[in-house]
Every structure is written in C-alpha cells, then in structure tokens.
Scaffold this active site. Structure first.
Site, short mmCIF file in Angstrom:
data_model
loop_
_atom_site.label_atom_id
_atom_site.label_comp_id
_atom_site.label_asym_id
_atom_site.label_seq_id
_atom_site.Cartn_x
_atom_site.Cartn_y
_atom_site.Cartn_z
N CYS A 1 6.88 1.08 -3.51
CA CYS A 1 6.33 -0.02 -2.72
C CYS A 1 4.84 0.27 -2.58
O CYS A 1 4.18 0.61 -3.56
CB CYS A 1 7.05 -0.17 -1.39
SG CYS A 1 7.19 1.34 -0.41
N ALA A 2 4.28 0.17 -1.39
CA ALA A 2 2.86 0.48 -1.21
C ALA A 2 2.65 1.96 -0.87
O ALA A 2 1.78 2.62 -1.43
CB ALA A 2 2.25 -0.40 -0.12
#
Length: 348
Positions: free
Chosen positions: A73-74
C-alpha cells in the site's frame, strides 16, 4: 519504494504484485509482473472486506505458479497488512483468528497495524468462515445494511427502504429450521411476531451504573436476574408500516404526497401489532440506537417491549398440568414455592 527496487524483487522471486491504493498508478511499473489493483483508502469506514476473495485468489495463483507475491500500500502498515491477514485466515480458518494472524505477520514486519475498521472487517470475515463469496453472504449483507443506517443517521434521517434488509425475506434465513420452540407473541391478540433466529442477542454490561439492589440481582442467583425491558429484533416484513409509514397513513397528507410511497423515514417511532384487528403498541424503534435497561447500547434498535409481548416455549403443549417454560410467570415468582404451596397451573 519496494516497487522501484527491481533487483530485490527479482531475488525474492516476485511474480505477482497486489497494489492496495486509491490513486492513479503508472502501469509501466508493473511490466513483467501479474498485477492486481485494489482501490481503497486507509480509513475505517472503507469496504475492504468485499475485495478479500479476489485478493486471496490472486495471491494463491502466484504461489501455485511457484512465484512470490508482493502486497503493498503506501506504508506497508494497514491496507496491505489487512489483505495479508485475510489470506492467512482463508488458508487456515480454524487455526488462526485475526489477532493471532496479525501477531504472526508482525514477526516479519513489526509495524503492521490495520486500522480499527479493517480489523472489525477481518473479524467479520473470520466469523463468516472466510468464504469465496462475500457479497452474497447474509452476515456481509447485514453489515452493509447497518452501515447504510449509520450513514443515514449521521445525516439526521432514517434509512431508505431499499437499504434495509428484512430478514424473513431472504432464503438463507427462511430455509433455517423454524421449528425452534422460542416464539414471541403479542400479548393482546396472540399474533406470532418472531422466532429465535430473528432475535438479536446482546450481553448486559455487568453492574454498570446499576443501583445496589440491581447489582445484587445481577450477581446473586437467589434473587434472580432482571430481564431486559426490550427484546431486540432484526427488521421483519410486518414492521414495514411502522418503519416506513406512507403519506396515506397521515390524515393531514396532501394527495400529491401519495406519489411517494415512502418519504423520509422517521428516525424513531412506535411499533404496532401487525394484526389490523389489534394494532396495539408493542414496542419502539430508533435507527440511532436505544440504551437497553441492562445498560447495553443497541444500534440500530428495533425492540419489542416485554410488558407488551410474551416470550414462549412453543414446545409446551396446551393443557399440560406441569409448570413449563411455555407459561409466563410473574416477576419474582419461584416455581418451587408454587409446588410446595400446592398451586396448580390454573391458579397462576
């Protein structure tokens, strides 16, 4: 950052990549890889649960092909961790629960911490049995209905009728064994209102802000437990006129109002007996929730007042001479006392 380190990806035999981000991405970054993009934000009210079957299948296909899978994800903390936990649960549904899977995941990446909403969804997914079909599962549909109610209440209005799941209209509940002995009936006309599968159980909060006498009744078996003032139910078909009154029910309504059968639903109101010859007040509803007499907050709340209904054991035949569960005893009545004093069923 992991995506840019092509040498490390090659050394780790990464063949499949799962991206869990709601943003535009450069597809050329994934040249040479099988790629799945799940667009969700890292917020607690985001529905990540519906994506678990597709992410599980994608990850499994990568492993079955002899490759490795990168889930990112981030920050590699919340969204990607939740997807990995869902896969672990799906592979070992009876061996792990979400908390145990998270602890196992932290052995490889200590900062993993899905947000509270994702953890609740993982708990629900585990409770569902980690199925391959989530969106058609009754627990998921009930969860979606509760989310829709919460959003409507936040806007100061009741939910739309299309967003409410009436439990007795669905095959998954109507096919259950309804020979269950527990029945709830209107005390006035004896109309059957619900059976056990439609009752929402909730646990009283022990002694919370209870007077001393009530605290004793929660803990002392000789005194007896105090039953909740309401029996809470899932929405049922017969409740429609109460939950979603049409303009024709209002004598002050104008003819043009009848074009809209169900205008803005009230946030709260009364429940009336579905028997038109009775129509007695048997409870209340509040989409924003009701605090039960036991101290537990129930949301959304559709409650039948115990003073207006009878909860019966239908397996007890009429005419039986013994004091059975089908007889509604007065509060505090002790059966042993009735037996010792020679009281019969007819005298109750």
């Amino acid at each position: 950052m992991s995506l840019r380190n092509k040498i490390t990806l090659k050394n780790a035999n990464i063949t499949h990549i799962v991206t869990v981000l709601r943003m535009e991405i450069q597809e050329d970054q994934f040249d040479g890889y099988e790629h799945l993009h799940v667009q969700v934000n890292d917020v607690s009210d985001e529905d990540l649960l519906e994506h678990f079957p597709s992410t599980n299948a994608f990850i499994q296909s990568g492993l079955n092909g002899g490759g490795g899978v990168l889930v990112h994800c981030a920050m590699g903390k919340s969204r990607s961790a939740a997807v990995c936990i869902a896969f672990m649960l799906h592979r070992e549904p009876s061996a792990l629960n979400p908390s145990e899977a998270l602890e196992l995941l932290r052995q490889a990446r200590s900062l993993c911490e899905p947000n509270d909403g994702f953890m609740e969804q993982l708990e629900l997914y585990h409770k569902m049995g980690c199925p391959d079909d989530v969106v058609n599962h009754p627990l998921y549909q009930r969860w979606q209905y509760e989310r829709a109610v919460e959003e409507s209440v936040a806007c100061g209005r009741g939910p739309e009728i299309d967003n409410v799941r009436f439990e007795d209209e669905h095959e998954d509940t109507t096919n259950q064994d309804y020979n269950t002995p527990t029945e709830i009936k209107c005390r006035m006309c004896r109309r059957k209102l619900a059976t056990l599968p439609f009752i929402i159980p909730h646990e009283p909060q022990e002694k919370r802000r209870q007077p001393r006498q009530m605290q004793k009744q929660f803990t002392d078996p000789s005194v007896g437990a105090i039953p909740c003032a309401h029996v809470f139910l899932h929405p049922l078909t017969w409740m429609r006129p109460s939950l979603f009154p049409s303009p024709s029910d209002n004598p002050d309504s104008k003819p043009e109002d009848n074009n809209n059968l169900f205008p803005d639903a009230p946030l709260s109101g009364r429940l009336t007996c579905p028997n038109t010859a009775c129509g007695s007040n048997i409870g209340k509803f509040a989409w924003q929730g009701i605090r039960c007499s036991c101290g537990e907050w129930v949301t959304p709340a559709i409650g039948l007042a115990r003073a207006r209904v009878d909860v019966l054991d239908a397996s007890v035949k009429r005419g039986a001479l013994t004091t059975g569960a089908g007889i509604r005893l007065p509060p505090g009545f002790i059966r042993d006392h009735a037996k010792d004093s020679g009281a019969s069923r007819e005298s109750l």
